[in-house]
Motif scaffolding. Structure first.
Motif, PDB file in Angstrom:
ATOM      1  N   VAL A  85       0.865  -1.198   0.000  1.00 56.65           N
ATOM      2  CA  VAL A  85       0.000   0.000   0.000  1.00 56.65           C
ATOM      3  C   VAL A  85       0.894   1.237   0.000  1.00 56.65           C
ATOM      4  O   VAL A  85       0.610   2.230  -0.659  1.00 56.65           O
ATOM      5  CB  VAL A  85      -0.912  -0.026   1.254  1.00 56.65           C
ATOM      6  CG1 VAL A  85      -1.515   1.332   1.522  1.00 56.65           C
ATOM      7  CG2 VAL A  85      -2.002  -1.081   1.094  1.00 56.65           C
ATOM      8  N   HIS A  86       1.986   1.135   0.736  1.00 60.23           N
ATOM      9  CA  HIS A  86       3.011   2.185   0.729  1.00 60.23           C
ATOM     10  C   HIS A  86       4.191   1.684  -0.096  1.00 60.23           C
ATOM     11  O   HIS A  86       4.839   0.695   0.283  1.00 60.23           O
ATOM     12  CB  HIS A  86       3.442   2.507   2.173  1.00 60.23           C
ATOM     13  CG  HIS A  86       2.333   3.095   2.985  1.00 60.23           C
ATOM     14  ND1 HIS A  86       2.007   2.674   4.248  1.00 60.23           N
ATOM     15  CD2 HIS A  86       1.456   4.096   2.675  1.00 60.23           C
ATOM     16  CE1 HIS A  86       0.981   3.396   4.694  1.00 60.23           C
ATOM     17  NE2 HIS A  86       0.626   4.257   3.756  1.00 60.23           N
ATOM     18  N   GLY A  87       4.424   2.363  -1.209  1.00 60.81           N
ATOM     19  CA  GLY A  87       5.385   1.861  -2.187  1.00 60.81           C
ATOM     20  C   GLY A  87       6.804   1.679  -1.666  1.00 60.81           C
ATOM     21  O   GLY A  87       7.554   0.855  -2.177  1.00 60.81           O
ATOM     22  N   LEU A  88       7.163   2.432  -0.635  1.00 58.61           N
ATOM     23  CA  LEU A  88       8.529   2.309  -0.114  1.00 58.61           C
ATOM     24  C   LEU A  88       8.727   1.055   0.732  1.00 58.61           C
ATOM     25  O   LEU A  88       9.849   0.610   0.916  1.00 58.61           O
ATOM     26  CB  LEU A  88       8.855   3.531   0.769  1.00 58.61           C
ATOM     27  CG  LEU A  88       9.348   4.775   0.074  1.00 58.61           C
ATOM     28  CD1 LEU A  88       9.504   5.893   1.100  1.00 58.61           C
ATOM     29  CD2 LEU A  88      10.695   4.527  -0.617  1.00 58.61           C
ATOM     30  N   GLU A  89       7.611   0.522   1.224  1.00 58.41           N
ATOM     31  CA  GLU A  89       7.716  -0.625   2.134  1.00 58.41           C
ATOM     32  C   GLU A  89       7.796  -1.901   1.306  1.00 58.41           C
ATOM     33  O   GLU A  89       6.870  -2.703   1.248  1.00 58.41           O
ATOM     34  CB  GLU A  89       6.533  -0.605   3.101  1.00 58.41           C
ATOM     35  CG  GLU A  89       6.523   0.675   3.926  1.00 58.41           C
ATOM     36  CD  GLU A  89       5.228   0.911   4.686  1.00 58.41           C
ATOM     37  OE1 GLU A  89       4.421  -0.023   4.822  1.00 58.41           O
ATOM     38  OE2 GLU A  89       5.014   2.054   5.118  1.00 58.41           O
ATOM     39  N   ARG A  90       8.934  -2.077   0.680  1.00 57.31           N
ATOM     40  CA  ARG A  90       9.091  -3.120  -0.337  1.00 57.31           C
ATOM     41  C   ARG A  90       9.187  -4.514   0.248  1.00 57.31           C
ATOM     42  O   ARG A  90       8.867  -5.499  -0.408  1.00 57.31           O
ATOM     43  CB  ARG A  90      10.324  -2.809  -1.180  1.00 57.31           C
ATOM     44  CG  ARG A  90      10.228  -1.423  -1.786  1.00 57.31           C
ATOM     45  CD  ARG A  90      11.528  -1.006  -2.386  1.00 57.31           C
ATOM     46  NE  ARG A  90      11.779  -1.692  -3.640  1.00 57.31           N
ATOM     47  CZ  ARG A  90      11.250  -1.349  -4.801  1.00 57.31           C
ATOM     48  NH1 ARG A  90      10.417  -0.335  -4.865  1.00 57.31           N
ATOM     49  NH2 ARG A  90      11.551  -2.006  -5.889  1.00 57.31           N
TER      50      ARG A  90
ATOM     51  N   ARG B 143       8.314   5.371  -3.847  1.00 58.91           N
ATOM     52  CA  ARG B 143       7.712   6.381  -2.972  1.00 58.91           C
ATOM     53  C   ARG B 143       6.498   5.819  -2.239  1.00 58.91           C
ATOM     54  O   ARG B 143       5.876   4.861  -2.669  1.00 58.91           O
ATOM     55  CB  ARG B 143       7.368   7.652  -3.746  1.00 58.91           C
ATOM     56  CG  ARG B 143       6.325   7.479  -4.814  1.00 58.91           C
ATOM     57  CD  ARG B 143       6.261   8.757  -5.606  1.00 58.91           C
ATOM     58  NE  ARG B 143       4.888   9.125  -5.870  1.00 58.91           N
ATOM     59  CZ  ARG B 143       4.561  10.070  -6.743  1.00 58.91           C
ATOM     60  NH1 ARG B 143       5.488  10.736  -7.389  1.00 58.91           N
ATOM     61  NH2 ARG B 143       3.294  10.357  -6.943  1.00 58.91           N
ATOM     62  N   ARG B 144       6.207   6.434  -1.119  1.00 55.78           N
ATOM     63  CA  ARG B 144       5.131   5.961  -0.248  1.00 55.78           C
ATOM     64  C   ARG B 144       3.750   6.114  -0.894  1.00 55.78           C
ATOM     65  O   ARG B 144       2.913   5.225  -0.848  1.00 55.78           O
ATOM     66  CB  ARG B 144       5.190   6.778   1.060  1.00 55.78           C
ATOM     67  CG  ARG B 144       4.142   6.412   2.070  1.00 55.78           C
ATOM     68  CD  ARG B 144       4.266   7.307   3.307  1.00 55.78           C
ATOM     69  NE  ARG B 144       3.169   7.102   4.219  1.00 55.78           N
ATOM     70  CZ  ARG B 144       3.191   6.217   5.217  1.00 55.78           C
ATOM     71  NH1 ARG B 144       4.238   5.459   5.423  1.00 55.78           N
ATOM     72  NH2 ARG B 144       2.145   6.077   6.026  1.00 55.78           N
ATOM     73  N   SER B 145       3.554   7.277  -1.524  1.00 58.10           N
ATOM     74  CA  SER B 145       2.222   7.622  -2.025  1.00 58.10           C
ATOM     75  C   SER B 145       1.994   7.050  -3.422  1.00 58.10           C
ATOM     76  O   SER B 145       2.882   6.450  -4.018  1.00 58.10           O
ATOM     77  CB  SER B 145       2.099   9.142  -2.068  1.00 58.10           C
ATOM     78  OG  SER B 145       3.124   9.656  -2.896  1.00 58.10           O
TER      79      SER B 145
ATOM     80  N   ILE C 276       0.100  -5.848   5.119  1.00 57.74           N
ATOM     81  CA  ILE C 276       1.500  -5.908   5.552  1.00 57.74           C
ATOM     82  C   ILE C 276       2.229  -4.580   5.319  1.00 57.74           C
ATOM     83  O   ILE C 276       2.271  -4.066   4.201  1.00 57.74           O
ATOM     84  CB  ILE C 276       2.228  -7.054   4.807  1.00 57.74           C
ATOM     85  CG1 ILE C 276       1.468  -8.369   5.053  1.00 57.74           C
ATOM     86  CG2 ILE C 276       3.682  -7.177   5.267  1.00 57.74           C
ATOM     87  CD1 ILE C 276       1.922  -9.512   4.174  1.00 57.74           C
ATOM     88  N   HIS C 277       2.770  -4.041   6.409  1.00 55.33           N
ATOM     89  CA  HIS C 277       3.518  -2.769   6.359  1.00 55.33           C
ATOM     90  C   HIS C 277       4.853  -2.933   7.062  1.00 55.33           C
ATOM     91  O   HIS C 277       5.089  -3.915   7.761  1.00 55.33           O
ATOM     92  CB  HIS C 277       2.733  -1.662   7.073  1.00 55.33           C
ATOM     93  CG  HIS C 277       1.485  -1.271   6.377  1.00 55.33           C
ATOM     94  ND1 HIS C 277       1.380  -0.133   5.615  1.00 55.33           N
ATOM     95  CD2 HIS C 277       0.279  -1.886   6.307  1.00 55.33           C
ATOM     96  CE1 HIS C 277       0.173  -0.056   5.112  1.00 55.33           C
ATOM     97  NE2 HIS C 277      -0.526  -1.104   5.518  1.00 55.33           N
ATOM     98  N   SER C 278       5.698  -1.916   6.929  1.00 51.20           N
ATOM     99  CA  SER C 278       6.936  -1.906   7.708  1.00 51.20           C
ATOM    100  C   SER C 278       7.289  -0.465   8.004  1.00 51.20           C
ATOM    101  O   SER C 278       6.915   0.456   7.267  1.00 51.20           O
ATOM    102  CB  SER C 278       8.064  -2.585   6.929  1.00 51.20           C
ATOM    103  OG  SER C 278       8.252  -1.972   5.680  1.00 51.20           O
ATOM    104  N   GLY C 279       7.971  -0.240   9.112  1.00 49.48           N
ATOM    105  CA  GLY C 279       8.461   1.121   9.347  1.00 49.48           C
ATOM    106  C   GLY C 279       8.249   1.707  10.707  1.00 49.48           C
ATOM    107  O   GLY C 279       8.804   2.753  11.014  1.00 49.48           O
TER     108      GLY C 279
HETATM  109 ZN   LIG Z   1       2.862   1.349   5.588  1.00 48.66          ZN
END
Ligand SMILES: [Zn+2]
Length: 339
Positions: free
Chosen positions: A61-66, A113-115, A183-186
């Motif tokens: 969902v957030h592009g940076l959280e690969r 990028r996140r967005s 699933i996210h990270s950060g």
């Molecule tokens: Zn996230």
């Protein structure tokens, strides 16, 4: 070839592979700035029209959280190999549906990028306002699209968010039980498992179900690694898609829908390798090979547990009986004190 083209090629190749393996269930394409971006939905188990207990995994969902996207892709790869020989897994997929949306925000993934393409943070995009004070900017805002955590226009879901919401609400309406794991990270040092709400500190209505699931997980896996709590214990936000979907679902159906989020604690990776702070991706992803491998195998146990819990009809029936007898209500106390 530019790095963006390379990354887009990777997503397109993965999508073609899903098609070849016969697990591509729905396929969306976006045309942005002269290139085509795929947003595939993968499925194992019964067809999407058939009522079946369902586990839905989403990532990116957030592009940076690969690392989340890598986790989904590696899980799809593993499962499509295992179904060729693993009888017990096939038995599960006769009854349980597993839906995976591996990269919800393909533009963000490709462009690091996140967005999304419109600079909108998809996890702040839903038409829902926080009841509590949110952290400045991070909680979501409409000040400017050039600042991170921008919510987008009011009452207008971005295309990617819309695709996710439509599929989730479709599943929730047809599945006697739907558990989702986004699933996210950060954030933070430990891996967190969040359940709603993000917009409010009030207790999540399906406390009996959450408590029963957490109890059995903790009894069976006492050495698990997760901190399990409502997201609002960490921080509150505007526009959380899962809050929105849960509340929309409740208006039209009494089927069980438990939206969980996995927030992998990336600060640990940074602590062990501070140089990561100097790279844009380093804040959200394990950079060293062994740490990446460890992260990729770390969550299989949880996903397997969720699949098996969904296979166990008796488990969910007993929860309903307990619910009617008003057991378990008090279990919410560990999270909300006053319950
Ligand atoms: Zn996230």
């Amino acid at each position: 070839m530019s790095i963006f083209k390379q990354e887009l090629g990777r997503l397109t190749a993965a999508t073609e592979q899903f098609d070849k393996l016969g697990i591509l269930d729905e396929q969306f394409w976006f045309s942005w700035q002269g290139a085509r971006y795929p947003l595939p939905i993968v499925k194992f188990g019964p067809s999407r029209e058939k009522p079946a207990p369902t586990l839905l995994l989403s990532s990116g969902v957030h592009g940076l959280e690969r690392i989340g996207v890598e986790l989904s892709l590696s899980l799809i790869d593993t499962l499509s190999r295992r179904i060729k020989w693993d009888a017990s897994l096939n038995q599960i997929f006769e009854k349980v549906r597993l839906v995976i949306v591996p990269f919800v925000n393909p533009y963000g993934f490709v462009h690091f990028r996140r967005s999304n393409v419109n600079h909108v943070d998809l996890m702040r995009n839903a038409p829902i306002e926080a009841e509590e004070r949110t952290p400045w900017l991070i909680g979501g805002h409409r000040l400017s699209r050039s600042l991170p955590w921008y919510r987008g226009f009011a009452n207008e879901l971005e295309s990617e968010a819309k695709i996710l919401c439509e599929r989730v609400l479709h599943e929730a309406a047809r599945s006697p039980v739907l558990v989702s794991l986004d699933i996210h990270s950060g954030f933070g040092i430990v891996d967190r498992l969040w359940f709603p709400f993000a917009y409010s500190k009030r207790p999540f209505p399906l406390m009996t179900e959450v408590s029963a699931l957490v109890d059995i997980y903790e009894e069976n896996f006492p050495h698990h690694i997760y901190r399990i709590q409502p997201q609002s214990h960490d921080y509150t936000t505007h526009g959380d898609l899962w809050d929105y979907m849960f509340l929309e679902h409740q208006k039209q159906s009494s089927n069980i829908f438990l939206p969980l989020s996995l927030e992998m604690g990336s600060w640990n990776w940074i602590k062990k390798n501070p140089l990561q702070l100097f790279s844009k991706l380093g804040f959200f992803n394990p950079v060293k090979g062994h740490r990446r491998a460890r992260t990729l195998r770390r969550h299989y146990g949880l996903i397997d547990f969720l699949l098996r819990s969904l296979y166990s009809e008796k488990f969910w029936k007993e929860i309903q009986i307990k619910k009617n007898e008003n057991h378990h209500q008090s279990r919410g106390r560990r999270w909300y004190g006053h319950l």
